[in-house]
Every structure is written in C-alpha cells, then in structure tokens.
Design an enzyme around this catalytic site. Structure first.
Site, PDB file in Angstrom:
ATOM      1  N   ALA A   1      -8.475   7.329  -6.588  1.00 10.64           N
ATOM      2  CA  ALA A   1      -9.109   8.562  -7.060  1.00 10.64           C
ATOM      3  C   ALA A   1     -10.527   8.686  -6.526  1.00 10.64           C
ATOM      4  CB  ALA A   1      -9.102   8.596  -8.585  1.00 10.64           C
TER       5      ALA A   1
ATOM      6  N   GLU B   1      -8.541   3.694   8.928  1.00 16.07           N
ATOM      7  CA  GLU B   1      -8.804   4.040   7.530  1.00 16.07           C
ATOM      8  C   GLU B   1      -9.650   2.974   6.845  1.00 16.07           C
ATOM      9  OE1 GLU B   1      -5.979   3.575   4.418  1.00 16.07           O
ATOM     10  OE2 GLU B   1      -4.452   2.788   5.775  1.00 16.07           O
TER      11      GLU B   1
ATOM     12  N   THR C   1       0.858  -1.180   0.000  1.00 18.20           N
ATOM     13  CA  THR C   1       0.000   0.000   0.000  1.00 18.20           C
ATOM     14  C   THR C   1       0.899   1.237   0.000  1.00 18.20           C
ATOM     15  OG1 THR C   1      -0.144   0.376   2.404  1.00 18.20           O
ATOM     16  CG2 THR C   1      -1.555  -1.333   1.473  1.00 18.20           C
ATOM     17  N   CYS C   2       0.283   2.405   0.108  1.00 23.74           N
ATOM     18  CA  CYS C   2       1.062   3.633   0.033  1.00 23.74           C
ATOM     19  C   CYS C   2       1.899   3.890   1.283  1.00 23.74           C
ATOM     20  CB  CYS C   2       0.134   4.827  -0.211  1.00 23.74           C
ATOM     21  SG  CYS C   2      -1.104   5.057   1.070  1.00 23.74           S
TER      22      CYS C   2
ATOM     23  N   GLU D   1      -9.700   2.214   3.404  1.00 21.82           N
ATOM     24  CA  GLU D   1      -9.182   1.541   2.216  1.00 21.82           C
ATOM     25  C   GLU D   1      -8.418   0.253   2.509  1.00 21.82           C
ATOM     26  OE1 GLU D   1      -8.745   4.767   2.772  1.00 21.82           O
ATOM     27  OE2 GLU D   1      -9.887   5.751   1.169  1.00 21.82           O
TER      28      GLU D   1
ATOM     29  N   GLY E   1      -5.273  11.442 -11.665  1.00 21.31           N
ATOM     30  CA  GLY E   1      -5.372  10.006 -11.427  1.00 21.31           C
ATOM     31  C   GLY E   1      -6.813   9.556 -11.457  1.00 21.31           C
TER      32      GLY E   1
END
Length: 424
Positions: free
Chosen positions: A197, A117, A46-47, A119, A192
């Site tokens: 997005a 979070e 992940t980021c 996500e 993006g």
C-alpha cells in the site's frame, strides 16, 4: 549443492501463480523436512513469482537432487492445492552457480515485470529473514542471499535502474494515466494497508493524485492516520468504491474478493461513468467479472505484464554485467570455501611440526633467534601453500589441491618428536 525451483510470470500460467500465492508462511519449514538430503530452504513469494531455494547435501549416498526436488514439488503442490503435474510442467530449475546468477538477477529487478523494480530487493531480504526465524537456513543459503542483496545495491547505485524508482505499481499507474484527464481532481480509493500500500500511495502521489482515501478490510486505521488519508469504513466502502474514478487494490486478505461484480454493479446503479480498477493482488482482489460492467476498465497483474514496456537495452546490459560478475565471484568464493577442511588439516600439520621442532630446539639450548627463524619459515611455507590452494580453488581445481594435501599430510598417528625418540 544449491538448487532453485522457480515459477514466474513468463513461464507459468497466472492461475497457477495465483494458487501458489496462497501457500502458508511456514512452507520453508515444511520443505526443509521433505527429504533427508535437504539441509535448508528459503521461499521467495511475490506477486509475480514463486521460488524455493534449497541447500542439498552432496553425500555420496544422496548425490542426486532429483528425489529431493520431487518431494519438494509434491509438498508445494499439496500446499497450493494444485495437481503435481501442473506444477512440474510450469517450473524451472537451476543448480550450482546458476542459482546465484538467477537470484542476483531477481534481487536486482532484472527478472521483474517492471525491470529494475524497487520492491523486490526488500522481498528477497525478508525471505531470508523468515527462513532464519524458522531455523531452516544454512551457511550457503545465508551467503547466497546476502550476496544477492549486495548485488542489487550495486546495480541500483551504479546504473540508471536505480534512478527511476521503478515498481509494478508505478508501471500500472503509467498504463492507466492516458485515461485520466486530471489526477489532481480524480477520486482515488486505495484498498489495503500492507507493505504494498505504501508503494501504491507513493506512485499515486507521484502522478499528482490528491483525493486519496483508504479502506482496510481488517479495519485498521493506522496507515490512514500516518499518511493523512481519509479512512473508509466497512459501511461506506461499497459507496466509495462505486464513486471512485480509480480503485487500487493491494490487500493480502484472500478469503473473498475485495470487489464483487454483482455488489459493485448494484452500488454503481445504472451509471456507466468511466472507472479504472487496478488489481495488484495475488490471489486476485477483484472479481474478474467486474471487467464486464459498463464503463469499467480492469487491469490485473496479468494485463499489466502483457503491456509492460521494453526497458533500455544499454542500462539493462550494464546491470546484467554487474550480476554476471557478482555470480562469478560468488562461485569463486564458494570453491575456496570448499577446500577449507584441507586448509585446516594443512595448518594443523605444519603447526604440529613447528611445535615439535621448537621443543627440540629448546632442549638443545638454541638461541631465541632460532625459534624466530623457525616460526618465520613455517609461516612463509604455510602462506604459499594455502594461497596456492585458494588460487586453484577459484579456478575450479580445488579438488586436485585438496587431494594432494590429503596425500601428503599424514594421518595424526603421532608427533615428529615421538618418531625421533623411537629412532633414538
């Protein structure tokens, strides 16, 4: 044995995380082949983290996971084009049930920059799906990741972490909101159109942004059309980026920066009009030198992490209790699963003895009630022995029970009826 190798935002330099984010989607396949003891692998990237989960064989000849982990780190370092020692010094390891506790925390958002979070649960689910598609998952890894998804759902449904719709994007937007006079009048450019997005768009709309335009570096317009946004073409991109009050980048196209300092400075001209740029990409979407331009504030993932607020202790504590309980249950279930071969042996032995006794009863001409009684008695005995085995396994004593079964249950060298005939 389950083993986890993890690099995350708390212990790994951002530059290293950035390099790890460039590894290919087929890395799980590569990792499953790095050592004979590796039976399967799942990669979660992940980021803000890179993690690899392994199912390691526990055969006597391959008892230690260290050679497999060394081989895995060499493969990861090679894929990320970084020194092996740099990777080794900045990763953490977990094994046994520590793996379950860690993944359950990750899936529940307790190990994220924005605690709770949204996500991350989907990312955990997709990591398993990817490993499954490549044929490199195993039953223990399947069970682990499925329980992680269930745990994250429980945390979301029973604690306040599930009420706020938290995400890294929302955290970033909250951090820049004091610099925006009126979101409704702000010109926003979203760069993006991937999975992130949609989350970015939701966060922007939640604070009242209305003038939102979107640019796809690959030229796709489907996202813009679906969301009712103005699509910015490649020809108009530089001018729109210079005009925007807020630019949010979240593109996975990593070959070049989506925003370069020299080009952006030229597009902005001599103006020093305030502009906020939120770079959610990993690797970076925005040239770090953009932060040196007059009037420009740049927030990247590292900056966002440093300014992340401390979440409510009570809510997080409740979530951690749920995670700990789920990890304990997962450990108990795994221990019960480990005695399954002995359960099978016990069932086979008792069933064989029963069949032999029923054969003799039929030869003697016994009544049907005798057969019913024999079946009932064998079923009760089998139930009590197996239930005792499961109870002992759950408490960590399953090995002793399995050893006892192996000692008591004879090898299949013949049936009881055969022995009876020989004695006669």
């Amino acid at each position: 044995m389950l083993v986890c190798l993890t690099a995350h935002q708390r212990s790994t330099p951002f530059d290293s995380l950035e390099r790890l984010s460039t590894v290919g989607d087929d890395l799980a396949t590569q990792l499953s082949d790095v050592h004979d003891s590796v039976r399967g692998a799942v990669v979660l990237a992940t980021c803000n983290r890179f993690e690899a989960y392994f199912d390691i064989a526990e055969d006597a000849e391959l008892a230690s996971p260290i050679p497999a982990m060394d081989a895995a780190m060499e493969a990861i370092a090679d894929a990320a084009q970084m020194p092996y020692r740099s990777l080794r010094d900045n990763v953490d390891f977990a094994h046994g049930n520590q793996v379950a506790h860690h993944l359950f925390s990750v899936a529940s958002g307790l190990d994220s920059v924005a605690v709770g979070e949204d996500e991350i649960a989907g990312q955990v689910r997709r990591a398993l799906e990817s490993a499954r598609e490549h044929g490199v998952t195993t039953a223990p890894l399947e069970h682990l990741f499925q329980r992680a998804t269930e745990t994250s759902r429980t945390v979301k449904n029973t604690t306040r972490l599930g009420e706020s719709g938290r995400s890294l994007v929302r955290l970033a937007v909250d951090l820049v909101s004091p610099r925006i006079d009126d979101w409704a009048r702000a010109h926003v450019l979203l760069v993006g159109t991937g999975r992130y997005a949609a989350a970015a768009l939701a966060a922007l709309r939640a604070v009242g942004a209305e003038d939102i335009r979107v640019h796809s570096r690959s030229g796709r317009q489907r996202f813009a059309n679906r969301e009712g946004l103005v699509h910015v073409t490649t020809e108009d991109y530089a001018a729109e980026a210079a005009r925007a009050d807020i630019v949010v980048t979240c593109t996975a196209t990593a070959d070049t920066f989506a925003l370069r300092a020299a080009e952006h400075a030229a597009a902005r001209g001599d103006g020093t009009r305030p502009q906020v740029i939120i770079d959610l990409g990993l690797p970076r979407n925005v040239d770090p030198d953009v932060a040196l331009l007059p009037g420009v504030d740049l927030l990247d993932l590292e900056t966002i992490r440093l300014h992340a607020p401390v979440d409510e202790a009570v809510t997080v504590g409740q979530a951690r209790e749920i995670v700990a309980t789920a990890a304990q249950r997962h450990a108990a279930a795994r221990r019960v699963h480990e005695v399954a071969p002995s359960v099978v042996d016990l069932r086979s032995f008792i069933t064989g003895v029963l069949d032999d006794e029923l054969t003799r009863a039929r030869r003697r001409g016994d009544s049907p009630e005798v057969e019913t009684a024999l079946r009932h008695f064998s079923g009760v005995v089998m139930h009590h022995l197996i239930a005792r085995g499961h109870t002992l396994a759950s408490s960590g004593s399953g090995t002793a029970w399995a050893d006892a079964i192996r000692l008591v249950v004879p090898e299949p060298t013949g049936t009881a009826a055969d022995d009876e005939g020989e004695r006669a």
